[in-house]
Design a protein around this motif. Structure first.
Motif, PDB file in Angstrom:
ATOM      1  N   GLU A 216     116.525   4.526  25.634  1.00  0.00           N
ATOM      2  CA  GLU A 216     116.254   3.653  26.776  1.00  0.00           C
ATOM      3  C   GLU A 216     115.612   4.403  27.937  1.00  0.00           C
ATOM      4  OE1 GLU A 216     119.856   1.660  27.821  1.00  0.00           O
ATOM      5  OE2 GLU A 216     120.032   0.630  25.880  1.00  0.00           O
ATOM      6  N   GLY A 217     115.350   5.704  27.743  1.00  0.00           N
ATOM      7  CA  GLY A 217     114.675   6.483  28.768  1.00  0.00           C
ATOM      8  C   GLY A 217     115.511   6.741  30.002  1.00  0.00           C
ATOM      9  N   LEU A 218     116.820   6.829  29.843  1.00  0.00           N
ATOM     10  CA  LEU A 218     117.705   6.984  30.999  1.00  0.00           C
ATOM     11  C   LEU A 218     117.986   8.437  31.353  1.00  0.00           C
ATOM     12  CD1 LEU A 218     120.340   4.229  30.093  1.00  0.00           C
ATOM     13  CD2 LEU A 218     118.333   4.027  31.575  1.00  0.00           C
ATOM     14  N   LEU A 219     117.538   9.382  30.522  1.00  0.00           N
ATOM     15  CA  LEU A 219     117.899  10.780  30.727  1.00  0.00           C
ATOM     16  C   LEU A 219     116.779  11.534  31.429  1.00  0.00           C
ATOM     17  CD1 LEU A 219     119.509  11.554  27.241  1.00  0.00           C
ATOM     18  CD2 LEU A 219     120.622  10.781  29.349  1.00  0.00           C
ATOM     19  N   ALA A 220     117.168  12.349  32.396  1.00  0.00           N
ATOM     20  CA  ALA A 220     116.212  13.177  33.126  1.00  0.00           C
ATOM     21  C   ALA A 220     116.160  14.564  32.500  1.00  0.00           C
ATOM     22  CB  ALA A 220     116.621  13.277  34.596  1.00  0.00           C
TER      23      ALA A 220
END
Length: 648
Positions: free
Chosen positions: A57-61
């Motif tokens: 979900e592309g939530l990690l930096a």
């Protein structure tokens, strides 16, 4: 990510410790490590799924897989992150909270007992010498029972180590007395047991250091003592003496876990009637687990016995392993899992001969111990109703009952941590309910299932106790289950000792020799077994009468080794169980290696000689076939697995 839970549990426990600053630091380090490992084992599969969800979900930096993993851990370790996790997986929240409470209570209990018992520990285990402050604690040294309680090692600045056991040590007292008695009867035996200090429902034990034998003479002494120990355990129905429960301390095989003496045992579930050979094996020296005993899995077999196990290698079944740990691509794999080497072997692997090469010393010790028991059995059994003998006076306290394999319980605990099962308790219950299926034809174990599932929900390996003079069981919570056992274990042991004699000793020696013989066959050794070969025998045509006489001699030996039951007969034999692995087992129904082949030989010999004793024995041997064939016909899957071939 779970550090907040560990920290909260420590804050709950810390005010209750009466320890110095350095000792408290050692306890805290052990507590945080042990609880952290437990929480990770219970939650790892769910956390990895959450990691993958956050990544997709592309939530990690972060620029790298490790940076993104670190970001996930940081996010999850917040109050908001944990709340979201437990909202999606409420069963996991329950399990982790329970584990924290249990760890705090069990650790506080351990060190309250240590503080109270310290003077007795110094006197009873350390010869009155102050070992100095506590510098290290090893928690979780074994299976957990009764609320996360397990064996612990306490290590001190002076080098001493003490073993804490959170279960009663009453059976160790029985072992001490039995060994003292045997030492007085068998010349030069000198068998050792660990010293202990008992508390109410727990105890402290001497730490036994592993040490190698340095000479062949020491090795022979070791195996002679192990043979005598085998005879003693056989007489008092000791079980579960696997490689982790015996430590080789020089020429001494020291039994460090004796909670399963006078073991009653639950009857085996049967669908085609009882097998007298199976019953004989279950009551023999083989049940002690001192002799080579194989654990079978999809990757082969592993010897778990005190005599032959503990050589390291891989576990026979796949375990859970992590690939890409510490990255956002971390995933679960099923693969072989390495096992550590045990401390049960008296010589370094490859540096000394194996236990099969000390067969003579082992059998000598067994005969000496066995003969001492039969010669002085009146001391053990008493002379009448008013005198129950030493055994009755020793057997006054409960022992543990092994209801099922610990391997089954630990597998259920592992597999029931799948994230799909941690959203709803009823869903997880469907996995634990496999115990009901396991007990479908087993009414005795069926009575235990509710308590087993309750223990598993508590994160524990289920635990049951029995008293040697009773047929009831007690659960880990103290509930009494009446009439579960077929007979009091003390009565069974007394009957066994009363029946011991020359014929039985011969039978037990055959089992010992057979298990040692297959040990060599089970080793992965390439090439021929021996470079020695005798000259070829001359080719002659024997007389038919001599062949028939030889066949009759073989048949008479077969008849002598037959194990008779109420309505059938069978034999113990060497069965190929997995690949190149063999074991001593009751004969199956096959023609090449089973009782059908024996029956065919006996029937043909009876027809040739007219000897009714051979044909009658053949008829008895094949009596279970109709029920066996009916069972195969009723279960197509089982029939397909067995196959139709005559050589199966």
């Amino acid at each position: 990510a779970l550090r907040p839970l560990v920290g909260a549990a420590w804050e709950q426990a810390a005010p209750h410790f009466d320890l110095t600053g350095g000792e408290l630091d050692a306890v805290r380090a052990a507590f945080e490590e042990g609880l952290g490992d437990r929480l990770v084992r219970q939650s790892a599969r769910t956390l990895v799924r959450e990691l993958h969800r956050a990544r997709t979900e592309g939530l990690l930096a972060g620029e790298t897989p490790r940076e993104r993993f670190a970001d996930f851990v940081a996010r999850l370790g917040t109050r908001q992150g944990l709340a979201a996790l437990f909202t999606r997986h409420p069963v996991l929240g329950r399990m982790l909270g329970q584990a924290c409470d249990q760890a705090a209570a069990a650790t506080v209990e351990l060190f309250a007992r240590f503080t109270a018992d310290r003077p007795r520990i110094l006197t009873g285990l350390l010869d009155g010498t102050d070992p100095g402050p506590l510098v290290r604690v090893d928690l979780g040294r074994g299976d957990v029972h009764q609320g996360n309680r397990s064996v612990a090692l306490l290590r001190f600045a002076g080098g001493a180590t003490v073993v804490y056991k959170p279960r009663p040590l009453d059976q160790h007292v029985l072992l001490d007395r039995a060994v003292d008695w045997a030492n007085a009867k068998v010349a030069g035996l000198g068998l050792r047991t660990p010293r202990s200090v008992r508390g109410e429902g727990y105890g402290w034990m001497e730490f036994i250091e592993h040490g190698w034998c340095s000479t062949p003479t020491e090795l022979d002494r070791f195996y002679r003592r192990q043979g005598a120990l085998l005879a003693l355990l056989y007489a008092v129905d000791g079980v579960d003496m696997h490689y982790e429960n015996v430590i080789a301390c020089g020429d001494q095989p020291v039994l460090v876990d004796a909670e399963t003496l006078l073991h009653a045992g639950l009857p085996a579930a049967v669908t085609c009637g009882s097998d007298p050979a199976a019953e004989a094996l279950a009551a023999s020296v083989y049940r002690t687990c001192l002799l080579p005993s194989l654990l079978i899995g999809e990757n082969g077999a592993m010897d778990i016995s005190a005599l032959g196990g503990g050589d390291g290698g891989s576990y026979p079944s796949d375990g859970l392993r992590w690939e890409g740990a510490g990255t956002d691509g971390m995933r679960l794999l099923r693969a072989p899992v390495a096992t550590g080497a045990g401390q049960n072997r008296p010589g370094p692997q490859g540096a000394t001969a194996g236990h099969a090469d000390h067969r003579a010393a082992l059998l000598e010790g067994f005969r000496a111990g066995y003969d001492a028991i039969t010669e002085h059995r009146a001391e053990l059994l008493g002379t009448g109703p008013a005198d129950g003998g030493l055994l009755a006076r020793w057997a006054t306290s409960p022992g543990r009952l092994i209801a099922r394999s610990t391997r089954l319980y630990t597998t259920l605990l592992d597999e029931s941590t799948h994230p799909d099962l941690l959203c709803d308790a009823l869903t997880r219950d469907t996995v634990l309910a496999v115990l009901w299926t396991e007990s479908e034809h087993d009414p005795a174990r069926g009575r235990l299932v509710e308590d087993e599932i309750a223990d598993l929900w508590a994160g524990d390996v289920p635990l049951f106790y029995h008293h040697p003079a009773d047929t009831a069981l007690k659960t880990s919570r103290g509930t009494r289950l009446e009439g579960v056992l077929p007979a009091p274990s003390l009565h069974t042991a007394r009957a066994k000792i009363a029946a011991m004699g020359e014929v039985d000793r011969h039978d037990q020696e055959w089992i010992i020799s057979a298990t040692l013989a297959v040990t060599g066959a089970n080793l992965s050794v390439g090439g021929p077994r021996s470079t020695l070969a005798g000259p070829a025998a001359p080719v002659v045509v024997p007389e038919p009468s001599r062949l028939l006489a030889a066949a009759c001699g073989i048949a008479d030996e077969i008849a002598a080794r037959a194990v008779h039951g109420a309505d059938r007969v069978n034999w113990l034999g060497l069965e190929q169980i997995s690949g190149d692995h063999w074991a001593v087992l009751p004969m199956g129904g096959g023609l090449a290696q089973g009782y059908c082949g024996v029956a065919l030989f006996l029937a043909q010999l009876g027809a040739l000689t007219g000897a009714e004793r051979y044909t009658a024995l053949a008829r008895q041997a094949v009596r279970p076939l109709p029920a066996l064939l009916a069972a195969l016909a009723a279960d197509p899957g089982l029939g397909a697995a067995v196959g139709p071939g005559a050589l199966h």
